[in-house]
Write an enzyme that holds these catalytic residues in place. Structure first.
Site, PDB file in Angstrom:
ATOM      1  N   LYS A  83       0.855  -1.197   0.000  1.00  0.00           N
ATOM      2  CA  LYS A  83       0.000   0.000   0.000  1.00  0.00           C
ATOM      3  C   LYS A  83       0.889   1.245   0.000  1.00  0.00           C
ATOM      4  CE  LYS A  83      -4.359   1.177   2.288  1.00  0.00           C
ATOM      5  NZ  LYS A  83      -5.113   1.006   3.552  1.00  0.00           N
TER       6      LYS A  83
HETATM    7  O1  G3P Z   1      -9.372   2.052   4.392  1.00  0.00           O
HETATM    8  C1  G3P Z   1      -9.136   3.345   4.844  1.00  0.00           C
HETATM    9  C2  G3P Z   1      -9.727   3.528   6.172  1.00  0.00           C
HETATM   10  O2  G3P Z   1      -9.004   2.838   7.132  1.00  0.00           O
HETATM   11  C3  G3P Z   1      -9.905   4.937   6.560  1.00  0.00           C
HETATM   12  O3  G3P Z   1     -11.098   4.975   7.218  1.00  0.00           O
HETATM   13  O4  G3P Z   1     -12.770   5.865   8.750  1.00  0.00           O
HETATM   14  O5  G3P Z   1     -10.323   6.369   9.101  1.00  0.00           O
HETATM   15  O6  G3P Z   1     -11.571   7.431   7.236  1.00  0.00           O
HETATM   16  P1  G3P Z   1     -11.454   6.234   8.125  1.00  0.00           P
END
Ligand code: G3P
Length: 217
Positions: A83
């Site tokens: 990633k």
């Molecule tokens: O896959 C990306 C994710 O981990 C981010 O999610 O909720 O932190 O914006 P969030």
């Protein structure tokens, strides 16, 4: 649509894996921090548990160091997807690592142009963050639609991996638009099967089954 679980918690992955719904796993440095585990150890355990792609994120910011980290992460298991952040250095590293036959997930995508660049750099997955756009009063689902259009216009094979999913509606909307993959936290995936009318209907059926003394095995 493939389902990836967005977590580095082994127990949560194992629980969902038993449902047969886990096509892969995504992690990031924040999720590794939350797990309290060493990145190399926990990523190996996840790769042993799940057959599909497991995204593990580099922490370097220049292309050469990203490539070195990506190569090391790729030695963990055959199902690692390296990633990389969507920066020029990340795109350079994407070109090299994908050219060496590695799966690459380009993350932190917030525009159609960024997604176009990732596809041209040979990314296996592009990760547009829906929830973080919604947080800014910008509709994250519009981005998924834009990327779908761009990729279909040119036949790019990069898979749209809808990320930063916060709700069951995000999942359904991404499926309607045609995202190839969605990654969501375990609690969102668990809610997908829920419906109050299912619970109510089942309760009645079970009451009637008891009255009818139905026994099958
Ligand atoms: O896959 C990306 C994710 O981990 C981010 O999610 O909720 O932190 O914006 P969030």
């Amino acid at each position: 649509m493939k389902f990836f679980v967005d977590t580095a918690e082994i127990d949560a992955i194992a629980e969902l894996n038993d449902t047969g719904m886990v096509d892969g796993v995504t992690t990031n440095p924040s999720l590794i921090l939350k797990s309290g585990r060493d990145i190399l150890e926990v990523t190996k355990e996840i790769c042993d548990l799940v057959d599909g792609p497991v995204s593990a994120e580099v922490v370097a910011t220049d292309a050469d160091d990203m490539i070195a980290e990506g190569r090391k992460l790729a030695t963990i298991a055959d199902n690692i997807a390296v990633k990389l952040p969507l920066t020029w250095d990340g795109l350079k590293a994407c070109k090299v690592l994908s050219g060496e036959g590695n799966m690459v997930n380009v993350t932190l995508c917030f525009s159609g142009n960024q997604a176009l660049l990732a596809a041209k750099a040979g990314a296996t997955f592009i990760s547009p963050f829906i929830g973080r756009l919604d947080d800014m009063s910008i509709d994250g689902l519009d981005l998924i639609e834009d990327i779908r259009t761009i990729y279909d216009n040119y036949g790019f094979e990069t898979q749209i991996l809808a990320a930063s999913i916060r709700s069951v509606n995000h999942v359904q909307d991404c499926a309607k638009i045609g995202a190839d993959v969605m990654t969501a936290p375990p609690d969102v995936i668990k809610k997908l099967a829920g419906h109050p009318l299912t619970d109510k209907g089942l309760e009645q059926f079970l009451k009637d089954a008891a009255k009818a003394d139905i026994k099958i095995v």
